[in-house]
Design an enzyme around this catalytic site. Structure first.
Site, PDB file in Angstrom:
ATOM      1  N   ASP A   1      82.965  27.033  16.788  1.00  0.00           N
ATOM      2  CA  ASP A   1      82.143  27.692  15.308  1.00  0.00           C
ATOM      3  C   ASP A   1      83.610  28.342  15.335  1.00  0.00           C
ATOM      4  OD1 ASP A   1      82.438  29.483  17.611  1.00  0.00           O
ATOM      5  OD2 ASP A   1      80.470  30.745  16.202  1.00  0.00           O
TER       6      ASP A   1
ATOM      7  N   GLU B   1      70.345  27.761  16.925  1.00  0.00           N
ATOM      8  CA  GLU B   1      71.326  27.194  17.401  1.00  0.00           C
ATOM      9  C   GLU B   1      71.625  27.083  15.582  1.00  0.00           C
ATOM     10  OE1 GLU B   1      74.944  27.593  17.942  1.00  0.00           O
ATOM     11  OE2 GLU B   1      73.885  27.887  20.284  1.00  0.00           O
TER      12      GLU B   1
ATOM     13  N   TYR C   1      78.784  21.048  14.614  1.00  0.00           N
ATOM     14  CA  TYR C   1      79.036  22.462  15.982  1.00  0.00           C
ATOM     15  C   TYR C   1      78.072  22.183  16.731  1.00  0.00           C
ATOM     16  CZ  TYR C   1      76.957  26.782  17.367  1.00  0.00           C
ATOM     17  OH  TYR C   1      77.094  27.889  18.480  1.00  0.00           O
TER      18      TYR C   1
END
Length: 304
Positions: free
Chosen positions: A152, A51, A134
């Site tokens: 996102d 991520e 996020y």
DNA sequence: AATGCGTGGCA
DNA sequence: TTGCCAAGCAT
């Protein structure tokens, strides 16, 4: 409106939105890309690393870097045991090298605060370096299968088009975006986590920003934007910052020299990367202030 | 809240 | 070729 009619409307809405998630999930099961951090054996640390690498960087560029990274540093403790400069060097050309520095600090914080285990709640994740709204929710959902809106740029765009009939979503995630996505998620946590990655995948490969492949979209029949005739974006396009010749560009040149160097680098080697001395000094000063570069006796290195 | 922060792929 | 855009974060 009577209470009964109101309840009926809410119920219909729930049914309609739940069908949306189910449709996208079914599409995802048949079309998902086979990415290593989605494998059953992927650890929470592997998901977290993916991520962070994916923040503003495309999947195709992240995948090989992620494999190398996880082979070298399979746990947070492994990364924390090496100097931050090694993380910056291994980050290579993924861009925004401060992410590498923060990921290193994140590993250290996980070791110190959480006994080396990636925490499983959003607030603890949010408190880690480099983990924002996020990424915290993405890790909680994808690594720990929790039910959180994971919003996102892809999800903002999909919801803007399918639900709101707009050509694109906002530039940044707002609390209203979180609520708009939350109501789309199935009640079941596991199903919600899969729906979240499914919405993201749809935005990444079908409902793309420039040339959406609506013919391949499972939602084309119900998409509000499509049904409205795919009107163009109403908002003025955000200002794009040019890159070549900017301070950021010069920072990149300096970092490339330091990544490639095995020994401390003399100032004249950094002076050679760019003719404008004033801009060079500004870029180098910024890198020093950011902790991406260290100075020792007039020479420069990545942080040891 | 607007801005700064890398790098590369693609139309 | 050039401009847009890419699973954001911190300040």
């Amino acid at each position: 409106m009577t209470v009964t009619a109101y309840s009926f409307t809410r119920l219909s809405l729930r049914i309609a939105t739940s069908a949306l998630a189910e449709t996208v999930t079914a599409w995802y099961r048949a079309n998902a890309r086979d990415l290593p951090w989605r494998q059953p054996g992927a650890t929470p640390w592997g998901v977290l690393v993916s991520e962070v690498m994916l923040q503003q960087t495309q999947v195709s560029r992240v995948e090989p870097a992620w494999r190398r990274w996880m082979e070298r540093w399979p746990t947070p403790a492994d990364l924390a045991a090496d100097p931050p400069g090694e993380a910056i060097r291994a980050w290579d050309r993924l861009g925004y090298p401060r992410r590498a520095l923060r990921l290193h600090a994140c590993a250290g914080a996980i070791v110190e605060r959480h006994d080396g285990e990636v925490p499983d709640d959003v607030d603890a994740l949010l408190a880690l370096p480099g983990i924002g709204m996020y990424t915290a929710r993405a890790v909680a959902a994808f690594a720990f299968r929790q039910r959180h809106p994971v919003v996102d740029t892809n999800v903002r765009r999909v919801v803007a088009r399918v639900v709101e009939g707009a050509a694109d979503g906002g530039a940044a995630t707002t609390p209203a975006d979180l609520r708009a996505v939350e109501v789309l998620l199935p009640v079941d946590h596991e199903a919600a986590a899969t729906a979240s990655v499914a919405f993201m995948e749809l935005g990444a490969v079908v409902c793309t920003a420039r040339t959406p492949r609506c013919d391949d979209c499972p939602l084309t029949a119900v998409c509000a934007w499509r049904l409205a005739g795919s009107p163009p974006s109403a908002a003025p396009s955000r200002r794009i910052q040019r890159y070549h010749g900017t301070d950021r560009y010069v920072r990149g040149l300096i970092m490339a020299v330091l990544r490639a160097a095995d020994d401390p680098v003399a100032r004249d080697r950094l002076d050679a990367v760019w003719p404008d001395a004033e801009q060079r000094e500004r870029a180098l000063g910024g890198l020093l202030a950011d902790g991406l570069v260290r100075e020792r006796a007039g020479t420069f290195t990545l942080p040891g």
